[in-house]
Design a protein around this motif. Structure first.
Motif, PDB file in Angstrom:
ATOM      1  N   GLY A 192      -4.790  29.945  18.195  1.00 16.27           N
ATOM      2  CA  GLY A 192      -5.374  31.243  17.901  1.00 16.27           C
ATOM      3  C   GLY A 192      -4.379  32.380  18.010  1.00 16.27           C
ATOM      4  N   GLY A 193      -4.531  33.381  17.129  1.00 17.05           N
ATOM      5  CA  GLY A 193      -3.664  34.551  17.169  1.00 17.05           C
ATOM      6  C   GLY A 193      -4.443  35.846  17.199  1.00 17.05           C
ATOM      7  N   SER A 194      -5.725  35.768  17.580  1.00 21.28           N
ATOM      8  CA  SER A 194      -6.554  36.973  17.651  1.00 21.28           C
ATOM      9  C   SER A 194      -7.395  36.941  18.917  1.00 21.28           C
ATOM     10  CB  SER A 194      -7.473  37.067  16.433  1.00 21.28           C
ATOM     11  OG  SER A 194      -8.473  36.059  16.483  1.00 21.28           O
ATOM     12  N   TRP A 200     -13.339  32.740  21.742  1.00 21.25           N
ATOM     13  CA  TRP A 200     -14.141  31.598  21.310  1.00 21.25           C
ATOM     14  C   TRP A 200     -13.618  30.308  21.938  1.00 21.25           C
ATOM     15  CZ3 TRP A 200     -14.061  26.845  19.155  1.00 21.25           C
ATOM     16  CH2 TRP A 200     -15.259  26.350  18.633  1.00 21.25           C
ATOM     17  N   ALA A 201     -12.309  30.130  21.938  1.00 23.12           N
ATOM     18  CA  ALA A 201     -11.723  28.926  22.531  1.00 23.12           C
ATOM     19  C   ALA A 201     -12.055  28.834  24.013  1.00 23.12           C
ATOM     20  CB  ALA A 201     -10.214  28.926  22.321  1.00 23.12           C
ATOM     21  N   GLY A 202     -12.007  29.952  24.698  1.00 24.38           N
ATOM     22  CA  GLY A 202     -12.346  29.947  26.110  1.00 24.38           C
ATOM     23  C   GLY A 202     -13.801  29.603  26.354  1.00 24.38           C
ATOM     24  N   GLU A 203     -14.683  30.186  25.583  1.00 19.45           N
ATOM     25  CA  GLU A 203     -16.115  29.940  25.747  1.00 19.45           C
ATOM     26  C   GLU A 203     -16.469  28.476  25.506  1.00 19.45           C
ATOM     27  OE1 GLU A 203     -17.683  34.372  24.296  1.00 19.45           O
ATOM     28  OE2 GLU A 203     -17.647  32.669  22.897  1.00 19.45           O
ATOM     29  N   HIS A 204     -15.687  27.767  24.680  1.00 24.47           N
ATOM     30  CA  HIS A 204     -15.989  26.380  24.354  1.00 24.47           C
ATOM     31  C   HIS A 204     -15.097  25.388  25.109  1.00 24.47           C
ATOM     32  CE1 HIS A 204     -18.086  28.528  21.173  1.00 24.47           C
ATOM     33  NE2 HIS A 204     -18.822  27.443  21.014  1.00 24.47           N
ATOM     34  N   GLY A 205     -14.436  25.875  26.145  1.00 22.79           N
ATOM     35  CA  GLY A 205     -13.714  24.992  27.041  1.00 22.79           C
ATOM     36  C   GLY A 205     -12.495  24.314  26.446  1.00 22.79           C
ATOM     37  N   MET A 206     -11.898  24.916  25.405  1.00 25.34           N
ATOM     38  CA  MET A 206     -10.693  24.359  24.823  1.00 25.34           C
ATOM     39  C   MET A 206      -9.460  24.889  25.552  1.00 25.34           C
ATOM     40  SD  MET A 206     -11.591  24.478  20.735  1.00 25.34           S
ATOM     41  CE  MET A 206     -10.333  23.259  20.293  1.00 25.34           C
ATOM     42  N   ASN A 207      -8.304  24.333  25.239  1.00 26.81           N
ATOM     43  CA  ASN A 207      -7.035  24.903  25.666  1.00 26.81           C
ATOM     44  C   ASN A 207      -6.539  25.819  24.555  1.00 26.81           C
ATOM     45  OD1 ASN A 207      -7.007  23.051  27.991  1.00 26.81           O
ATOM     46  ND2 ASN A 207      -6.553  21.492  26.453  1.00 26.81           N
ATOM     47  N   LEU A 208      -5.598  26.721  24.864  1.00 27.35           N
ATOM     48  CA  LEU A 208      -5.158  27.719  23.893  1.00 27.35           C
ATOM     49  C   LEU A 208      -3.683  27.553  23.561  1.00 27.35           C
ATOM     50  CD1 LEU A 208      -5.843  30.291  22.234  1.00 27.35           C
ATOM     51  CD2 LEU A 208      -5.054  31.616  24.222  1.00 27.35           C
ATOM     52  N   LEU A 209      -3.411  27.390  22.264  1.00 29.66           N
ATOM     53  CA  LEU A 209      -2.046  27.387  21.750  1.00 29.66           C
ATOM     54  C   LEU A 209      -1.729  28.774  21.198  1.00 29.66           C
ATOM     55  CD1 LEU A 209      -1.962  24.020  19.760  1.00 29.66           C
ATOM     56  CD2 LEU A 209      -0.523  24.566  21.730  1.00 29.66           C
ATOM     57  N   THR A 210      -0.751  29.442  21.770  1.00 24.92           N
ATOM     58  CA  THR A 210      -0.273  30.703  21.209  1.00 24.92           C
ATOM     59  C   THR A 210       1.073  30.438  20.538  1.00 24.92           C
ATOM     60  OG1 THR A 210       0.885  31.347  23.238  1.00 24.92           O
ATOM     61  CG2 THR A 210      -1.426  31.997  23.020  1.00 24.92           C
ATOM     62  N   SER A 211       1.387  31.207  19.522  1.00 22.18           N
ATOM     63  CA  SER A 211       2.599  30.938  18.749  1.00 22.18           C
ATOM     64  C   SER A 211       3.424  32.208  18.627  1.00 22.18           C
ATOM     65  CB  SER A 211       2.219  30.399  17.369  1.00 22.18           C
ATOM     66  OG  SER A 211       1.623  31.420  16.586  1.00 22.18           O
ATOM     67  N   SER A 212       4.257  32.253  17.607  1.00 26.30           N
ATOM     68  CA  SER A 212       5.095  33.426  17.368  1.00 26.30           C
ATOM     69  C   SER A 212       4.433  34.383  16.389  1.00 26.30           C
ATOM     70  CB  SER A 212       6.465  32.994  16.832  1.00 26.30           C
ATOM     71  OG  SER A 212       6.319  32.243  15.645  1.00 26.30           O
ATOM     72  N   ILE A 246      -4.244  36.005  25.939  1.00 23.94           N
ATOM     73  CA  ILE A 246      -4.256  35.025  27.022  1.00 23.94           C
ATOM     74  C   ILE A 246      -5.287  35.420  28.086  1.00 23.94           C
ATOM     75  CG2 ILE A 246      -2.901  34.060  28.927  1.00 23.94           C
ATOM     76  CD1 ILE A 246      -0.428  34.332  27.058  1.00 23.94           C
ATOM     77  N   ARG A 247      -5.321  36.681  28.429  1.00 26.12           N
ATOM     78  CA  ARG A 247      -6.250  37.130  29.467  1.00 26.12           C
ATOM     79  C   ARG A 247      -7.699  37.086  28.987  1.00 26.12           C
ATOM     80  NH1 ARG A 247      -2.797  41.994  32.476  1.00 26.12           N
ATOM     81  NH2 ARG A 247      -1.331  40.560  33.515  1.00 26.12           N
ATOM     82  N   ALA A 248      -7.918  37.398  27.701  1.00 22.07           N
ATOM     83  CA  ALA A 248      -9.274  37.298  27.164  1.00 22.07           C
ATOM     84  C   ALA A 248      -9.736  35.849  27.149  1.00 22.07           C
ATOM     85  CB  ALA A 248      -9.315  37.880  25.745  1.00 22.07           C
ATOM     86  N   PHE A 249      -8.844  34.936  26.799  1.00 21.87           N
ATOM     87  CA  PHE A 249      -9.162  33.505  26.797  1.00 21.87           C
ATOM     88  C   PHE A 249      -9.574  33.048  28.186  1.00 21.87           C
ATOM     89  CE2 PHE A 249      -7.199  29.332  27.824  1.00 21.87           C
ATOM     90  CZ  PHE A 249      -8.041  28.510  27.099  1.00 21.87           C
ATOM     91  N   SER A 262      -0.467  27.397  26.204  1.00 26.03           N
ATOM     92  CA  SER A 262       0.916  27.051  25.871  1.00 26.03           C
ATOM     93  C   SER A 262       1.456  28.077  24.886  1.00 26.03           C
ATOM     94  CB  SER A 262       0.998  25.650  25.258  1.00 26.03           C
ATOM     95  OG  SER A 262       2.337  25.335  24.917  1.00 26.03           O
ATOM     96  N   GLN A 263       2.669  28.530  25.141  1.00 27.68           N
ATOM     97  CA  GLN A 263       3.302  29.524  24.270  1.00 27.68           C
ATOM     98  C   GLN A 263       4.334  28.839  23.380  1.00 27.68           C
ATOM     99  OE1 GLN A 263       6.232  32.301  25.869  1.00 27.68           O
ATOM    100  NE2 GLN A 263       5.041  34.021  25.047  1.00 27.68           N
ATOM    101  N   GLY A 264       4.423  29.270  22.103  1.00 30.49           N
ATOM    102  CA  GLY A 264       5.296  28.582  21.155  1.00 30.49           C
ATOM    103  C   GLY A 264       6.240  29.490  20.401  1.00 30.49           C
ATOM    104  N   LEU A 265       7.136  30.166  21.086  1.00 30.63           N
ATOM    105  CA  LEU A 265       8.123  31.011  20.428  1.00 30.63           C
ATOM    106  C   LEU A 265       9.240  30.164  19.826  1.00 30.63           C
ATOM    107  CD1 LEU A 265       8.466  33.828  23.125  1.00 30.63           C
ATOM    108  CD2 LEU A 265       6.927  33.759  21.153  1.00 30.63           C
ATOM    109  N   VAL A 266       9.973  30.750  18.860  1.00 32.14           N
ATOM    110  CA  VAL A 266      11.146  30.086  18.285  1.00 32.14           C
ATOM    111  C   VAL A 266      12.340  30.380  19.186  1.00 32.14           C
ATOM    112  CG1 VAL A 266      12.691  29.911  16.306  1.00 32.14           C
ATOM    113  CG2 VAL A 266      10.241  30.280  15.952  1.00 32.14           C
ATOM    114  N   VAL A 267      12.928  29.325  19.737  1.00 25.18           N
ATOM    115  CA  VAL A 267      13.994  29.458  20.724  1.00 25.18           C
ATOM    116  C   VAL A 267      15.182  28.606  20.287  1.00 25.18           C
ATOM    117  CG1 VAL A 267      14.635  28.888  23.094  1.00 25.18           C
ATOM    118  CG2 VAL A 267      12.461  30.018  22.629  1.00 25.18           C
ATOM    119  N   ILE A 268      16.379  29.228  20.197  1.00 26.16           N
ATOM    120  CA  ILE A 268      17.561  28.528  19.702  1.00 26.16           C
ATOM    121  C   ILE A 268      18.737  28.773  20.648  1.00 26.16           C
ATOM    122  CG2 ILE A 268      19.042  28.105  17.700  1.00 26.16           C
ATOM    123  CD1 ILE A 268      16.984  29.588  15.983  1.00 26.16           C
ATOM    124  N   PRO A 269      18.902  27.938  21.682  1.00 24.98           N
ATOM    125  CA  PRO A 269      20.058  28.092  22.559  1.00 24.98           C
ATOM    126  C   PRO A 269      21.341  27.625  21.872  1.00 24.98           C
ATOM    127  CG  PRO A 269      18.772  26.193  23.219  1.00 24.98           C
ATOM    128  CD  PRO A 269      18.009  26.860  22.121  1.00 24.98           C
TER     129      PRO A 269
END
Length: 364
Positions: A192-194, A200-212, A246-249, A262-269
């Motif tokens: 989710g990105g909104s 909604w994900a929180g209310e239905h007991g899912m885990n949350l994937l956040t991205s970039s 994240i806090r709303a979730f 889980s957070q999913g940023l683009v990371v390039i070391p």
């Protein structure tokens, strides 16, 4: 360097699995090899993106079935399966099957919304029901119910030849999706990105994937009060928006502050990169930077900058990231268009340099 309030507990990575149309097997093999490498390096999870009618993995569940037989420990996830392309009942069967084959390591991530370019693909995808299909949250709820064992039909028992032979102790039809995989229902993720999706994900007991990518929601957006309305005179800040999600979730999840994100940023070391690789990585990020300066398109999508630099530099930027400080799991996204050897270098530096700099310790 400021410390994160949540020490990094799980380190994962995400790949799109690109391939050459003339040799698709090699690209899929490369993806499997990268997952095997991730396990050897101690990563906690490997995630596959989902692409249709493109030169990326169109069937991540099938690829993860193969990966499950070439690994023993690493979690295997999808980030994400767009449910507009799927029948929830059939998908539930596939997910449970692969989860059982993996020994309970599957972490399916899903999202909703109409398929991309729907007007151009709907006749091929839903020739008889295109205008009646529901691409909203109800599609996720159906998948959740099937995976979690709720009835899919009002019939169970024996029929036909088996019933005629009077073998009532053998049940040939089940009212639930089969197989059922214990624990899979608790490992379903919503991408989710909104604020609405997070809630909604929180209310239905899912885990949350956040991205970039997030929606740059304004002060009039429903649930904007989770972090207070944004100042319309100030440019939207990606980290602040993601933190509000994240806090709303968690505010709507039964597990509260313990709900998984889980957070999913683009990371390039670049610690062990060659000069040529560093130049390529920096050019890649520079081309994508303009989209991070302001919301894009009618949906007002805001993109996070790619993080390129030494592990120490990236760790410092992450520790200053408001949303990163709120999570203890990440699935860093690999860039789309690099070569196999580039991914080997990036994953190795993430596991051996960046992860430890963030307080993470490899799995065994």
């Amino acid at each position: 360097m400021p410390s994160t309030s949540r020490p990094l507990r799980k380190l994962g990575f995400l790949t799109i699995g690109l391939f050459d149309e003339a040799d698709p097997r090699r690209g899929h093999e490369s993806t499997l090899e990268i997952i095997e490498l991730g396990e050897r390096l101690g990563f906690d999870s490997a995630w596959l993106r989902h692409r249709h009618l493109q030169y990326g993995i169109s069937s991540p569940v099938a690829v993860l079935a193969a990966a499950s037989q070439r690994t023993r420990r690493i979690d295997l996830g999808t980030a994400v399966i767009p449910l507009g392309w799927e029948n929830p009942l059939r998908l539930a069967e596939d997910l449970a099957t692969v989860d059982l084959l993996s020994g309970g390591r599957l972490n399916p991530g899903v999202s909703v919304g109409p398929p991309m370019h729907y007007d151009r693909v709907k006749e091929a995808l839903y020739p008889d029901t295109a205008d009646a299909e529901d691409f909203g949250y109800e599609r996720v709820r159906r998948l959740l119910d099937f995976v979690r064992g709720k009835p899919a039909t009002d019939f169970s028992g024996t029929e036909g030849f088996e019933a005629a032979r009077r073998q009532p102790h053998i049940e040939y039809s089940s009212d639930r999706v089969q197989p059922q995989s214990p624990g899979l229902g608790g490992r379903l993720w919503y991408g989710g990105g909104s604020l609405r999706s997070a809630r909604w994900a929180g209310e239905h007991g899912m885990n949350l994937l956040t991205s970039s990518v997030v929606k740059a929601e304004g002060p009039d957006t429903e649930d904007a009060g989770a972090e207070g309305p944004q100042d319309p005179e100030r440019a939207p800040d990606f980290a602040e928006i993601q933190l509000a999600h994240i806090r709303a979730f968690r505010a709507h999840h039964p597990d509260g502050e313990n709900a998984r994100v889980s957070q999913g940023l683009v990371v390039i070391p670049t610690d062990s990169a060659t000069p040529e690789q560093r130049a390529k990585y920096e050019e890649y990020a520079a081309k994508r930077t303009p989209r991070t300066t302001a919301p894009q398109g009618p949906a007002r999508l805001l993109f996070a900058p790619d993080l390129v630099g030494t592990a120490e530099e990236i760790a410092e930027r992450l520790h200053a990231h408001a949303a990163f400080r709120e999570v203890d799991e990440v699935a860093f996204a690999l860039p789309f268009t690099f070569e196999h050897e580039d991914y080997v270098q990036i994953l190795t530096d993430i596991a051996t340099r960046l992860g430890p700099a963030l307080g993470w310790r490899p799995g065994v």
